[in-house]
Motif scaffolding. Structure first.
Motif, mmCIF file in Angstrom:
data_model
loop_
_atom_site.group_PDB
_atom_site.id
_atom_site.type_symbol
_atom_site.label_atom_id
_atom_site.label_comp_id
_atom_site.label_asym_id
_atom_site.label_seq_id
_atom_site.Cartn_x
_atom_site.Cartn_y
_atom_site.Cartn_z
ATOM 1 N N HIS A 50 87.811 -86.154 114.875
ATOM 2 C CA HIS A 50 86.677 -85.426 115.452
ATOM 3 C C HIS A 50 87.145 -84.290 116.356
ATOM 4 O O HIS A 50 86.559 -83.201 116.340
ATOM 5 C CB HIS A 50 85.756 -86.386 116.210
ATOM 6 N N GLU A 51 88.190 -84.527 117.121
ATOM 7 C CA GLU A 51 88.720 -83.466 117.989
ATOM 8 C C GLU A 51 89.237 -82.292 117.168
ATOM 9 O O GLU A 51 89.041 -81.133 117.546
ATOM 10 C CB GLU A 51 89.813 -84.021 118.895
ATOM 11 N N LYS A 52 89.871 -82.568 116.041
ATOM 12 C CA LYS A 52 90.382 -81.500 115.160
ATOM 13 C C LYS A 52 89.223 -80.704 114.560
ATOM 14 O O LYS A 52 89.241 -79.471 114.558
ATOM 15 C CB LYS A 52 91.247 -82.125 114.054
ATOM 16 N N ILE A 53 88.212 -81.390 114.064
ATOM 17 C CA ILE A 53 87.038 -80.701 113.514
ATOM 18 C C ILE A 53 86.405 -79.829 114.596
ATOM 19 O O ILE A 53 86.117 -78.645 114.378
ATOM 20 C CB ILE A 53 86.002 -81.718 112.973
ATOM 21 N N ASN A 54 86.193 -80.409 115.773
ATOM 22 C CA ASN A 54 85.530 -79.684 116.855
ATOM 23 C C ASN A 54 86.340 -78.492 117.335
ATOM 24 O O ASN A 54 85.775 -77.436 117.639
ATOM 25 C CB ASN A 54 85.217 -80.627 118.012
ATOM 26 N N ALA A 55 87.652 -78.628 117.392
ATOM 27 C CA ALA A 55 88.498 -77.503 117.816
ATOM 28 C C ALA A 55 88.508 -76.409 116.758
ATOM 29 O O ALA A 55 88.313 -75.223 117.070
ATOM 30 C CB ALA A 55 89.916 -77.984 118.099
ATOM 31 N N ASP A 56 88.748 -76.798 115.500
ATOM 32 C CA ASP A 56 88.825 -75.805 114.422
ATOM 33 C C ASP A 56 87.522 -75.042 114.266
ATOM 34 O O ASP A 56 87.513 -73.823 114.089
ATOM 35 C CB ASP A 56 89.163 -76.466 113.077
ATOM 36 N N MET A 57 86.419 -75.740 114.317
ATOM 37 C CA MET A 57 85.124 -75.117 114.073
ATOM 38 C C MET A 57 84.493 -74.595 115.357
ATOM 39 O O MET A 57 84.375 -73.400 115.569
ATOM 40 C CB MET A 57 84.199 -76.137 113.375
ATOM 41 N N TYR A 58 84.082 -75.482 116.223
ATOM 42 C CA TYR A 58 83.257 -75.093 117.364
ATOM 43 C C TYR A 58 84.050 -74.417 118.474
ATOM 44 O O TYR A 58 83.569 -73.463 119.085
ATOM 45 C CB TYR A 58 82.475 -76.302 117.884
ATOM 46 N N GLY A 59 85.264 -74.893 118.721
ATOM 47 C CA GLY A 59 86.103 -74.242 119.728
ATOM 48 C C GLY A 59 86.426 -72.807 119.340
ATOM 49 O O GLY A 59 86.265 -71.881 120.145
ATOM 50 N N ASN A 60 86.855 -72.607 118.102
ATOM 51 C CA ASN A 60 87.193 -71.258 117.645
ATOM 52 C C ASN A 60 85.957 -70.372 117.500
ATOM 53 O O ASN A 60 86.010 -69.179 117.805
ATOM 54 C CB ASN A 60 87.966 -71.319 116.331
ATOM 55 N N PHE A 61 84.864 -70.931 117.040
ATOM 56 C CA PHE A 61 83.620 -70.163 116.907
ATOM 57 C C PHE A 61 83.186 -69.645 118.278
ATOM 58 O O PHE A 61 82.905 -68.460 118.455
ATOM 59 C CB PHE A 61 82.538 -71.060 116.301
ATOM 60 N N SER A 62 83.142 -70.546 119.262
ATOM 61 C CA SER A 62 82.727 -70.163 120.618
ATOM 62 C C SER A 62 83.681 -69.149 121.233
ATOM 63 O O SER A 62 83.244 -68.179 121.861
ATOM 64 C CB SER A 62 82.639 -71.401 121.513
ATOM 65 N N LYS A 63 84.966 -69.364 121.051
ATOM 66 C CA LYS A 63 85.955 -68.440 121.612
ATOM 67 C C LYS A 63 85.831 -67.059 120.982
ATOM 68 O O LYS A 63 85.921 -66.044 121.674
ATOM 69 C CB LYS A 63 87.373 -68.991 121.414
ATOM 70 N N ALA A 64 85.614 -67.010 119.674
ATOM 71 C CA ALA A 64 85.449 -65.722 118.991
ATOM 72 C C ALA A 64 84.238 -64.971 119.542
ATOM 73 O O ALA A 64 84.307 -63.761 119.785
ATOM 74 C CB ALA A 64 85.321 -65.929 117.480
ATOM 75 N N PHE A 65 83.132 -65.672 119.774
ATOM 76 C CA PHE A 65 81.939 -65.031 120.327
ATOM 77 C C PHE A 65 82.211 -64.525 121.738
ATOM 78 O O PHE A 65 81.822 -63.408 122.086
ATOM 79 C CB PHE A 65 80.771 -66.027 120.352
ATOM 80 N N GLU A 66 82.869 -65.335 122.544
ATOM 81 C CA GLU A 66 83.129 -64.975 123.941
ATOM 82 C C GLU A 66 84.059 -63.778 124.058
ATOM 83 O O GLU A 66 83.893 -62.939 124.941
ATOM 84 C CB GLU A 66 83.725 -66.175 124.666
ATOM 85 N N THR A 67 85.036 -63.693 123.170
ATOM 86 C CA THR A 67 86.056 -62.635 123.260
ATOM 87 C C THR A 67 85.845 -61.517 122.242
ATOM 88 O O THR A 67 86.638 -60.576 122.203
ATOM 89 C CB THR A 67 87.460 -63.239 123.052
ATOM 90 N N LEU A 68 84.799 -61.635 121.424
ATOM 91 C CA LEU A 68 84.535 -60.667 120.346
ATOM 92 C C LEU A 68 85.749 -60.518 119.436
ATOM 93 O O LEU A 68 86.097 -59.429 118.986
ATOM 94 C CB LEU A 68 84.114 -59.308 120.916
ATOM 95 N N ASP A 69 86.382 -61.632 119.146
ATOM 96 C CA ASP A 69 87.603 -61.659 118.334
ATOM 97 C C ASP A 69 87.236 -61.842 116.859
ATOM 98 O O ASP A 69 87.071 -62.960 116.370
ATOM 99 C CB ASP A 69 88.500 -62.799 118.811
ATOM 100 N N TYR A 70 87.110 -60.718 116.178
ATOM 101 C CA TYR A 70 86.718 -60.745 114.775
ATOM 102 C C TYR A 70 87.716 -61.522 113.918
ATOM 103 O O TYR A 70 87.316 -62.291 113.048
ATOM 104 C CB TYR A 70 86.568 -59.318 114.226
ATOM 105 N N ASN A 71 89.005 -61.336 114.141
ATOM 106 C CA ASN A 71 90.013 -62.020 113.322
ATOM 107 C C ASN A 71 89.927 -63.539 113.466
ATOM 108 O O ASN A 71 90.047 -64.265 112.477
ATOM 109 C CB ASN A 71 91.420 -61.517 113.650
ATOM 110 N N LEU A 72 89.716 -64.013 114.684
ATOM 111 C CA LEU A 72 89.545 -65.444 114.891
ATOM 112 C C LEU A 72 88.281 -65.924 114.174
ATOM 113 O O LEU A 72 88.300 -66.944 113.494
ATOM 114 C CB LEU A 72 89.469 -65.771 116.389
ATOM 115 N N PHE A 73 87.207 -65.166 114.317
ATOM 116 C CA PHE A 73 85.952 -65.529 113.675
ATOM 117 C C PHE A 73 86.115 -65.588 112.154
ATOM 118 O O PHE A 73 85.707 -66.555 111.510
ATOM 119 C CB PHE A 73 84.864 -64.523 114.054
ATOM 120 N N ALA A 74 86.747 -64.590 111.590
ATOM 121 C CA ALA A 74 86.953 -64.549 110.138
ATOM 122 C C ALA A 74 87.824 -65.718 109.682
ATOM 123 O O ALA A 74 87.619 -66.261 108.588
ATOM 124 C CB ALA A 74 87.576 -63.219 109.733
ATOM 125 N N SER A 75 88.762 -66.132 110.511
ATOM 126 C CA SER A 75 89.715 -67.176 110.121
ATOM 127 C C SER A 75 89.075 -68.551 109.960
ATOM 128 O O SER A 75 89.667 -69.428 109.334
ATOM 129 C CB SER A 75 90.866 -67.265 111.130
#
Length: 181
Positions: free
Chosen positions: A30-55
């Motif tokens: 569950h921690e892996k799913i949450n980090a890969d999906m929700y952690g990265n999604f939220s971080k991409a929105f916060e930092t406007l990191d298109y490459n992270l979002f696309a990944s």
């Protein structure tokens, strides 16, 4: 008789530690799913990191907007974010997720939940928007990636109460359903 008691005691101990190992493995999933999906999604929105979002999106991802009545492929969907984030008009939005259901196997995850996007205006006032989502994730090269992404505000019925009723990502015991459950 004492040797039988010792054997029973050892079996109980092994069973206990085996169960602890299973719980630890499940939590790690569950921690892996949450980090890969929700952690990265939220971080991409916060930092406007298109490459992270696309990944975090699979190459054949499908995006469905229930309110907009649109279905987009990954290229069109991601190009919209690339354009929007290259020339932001305001402060980055923050996005948080809560779940009310997760069904998972070793290679696929179906998550349903509520998201809350927080927007801060120039006067530092925060406004929120809410939506219900359903994502299907696929394990690709060791990371969970979005295969299908659907969201809707359900005719503006999704709100703070909906968000509060769903469970924190850390409370996986409350929203998980495993193929063996």
């Amino acid at each position: 008789m004492k040797s039988k008691i010792k054997i029973i005691f050892i079996i109980i101990l092994l069973s206990y530690y085996s169960n602890l190992d299973g719980i630890a493995q499940e939590t790690a999933i569950h921690e892996k799913i949450n980090a890969d999906m929700y952690g990265n999604f939220s971080k991409a929105f916060e930092t406007l990191d298109y490459n992270l979002f696309a990944s975090i999106h699979s190459n054949d991802m499908i995006r469905i907007s229930g309110n907009g009545g649109e279905i987009k492929g990954v290229k069109t969907y991601l190009e919209g974010y690339k354009k929007r984030w290259s020339k932001p008009k305001g402060k980055p939005a923050l996005i948080d997720f809560r779940l009310f259901e997760r069904v998972y196997s070793e290679t696929l995850v179906s998550d349903r939940g509520i998201y809350r996007a927080s927007y801060t205006d120039n006067d530092n006032k925060v406004q929120y928007s809410y939506g219900q989502f359903h994502v299907v994730l696929k394990m690709i090269e060791g990371n969970w990636k979005i295969l299908i992404d659907y969201d809707s505000n359900e005719n503006e019925t999704i709100n703070k109460d909906s968000y509060d009723k769903a469970f924190s990502l850390s409370e996986h015991k409350k929203y998980e359903k495993h193929e063996n459950n």
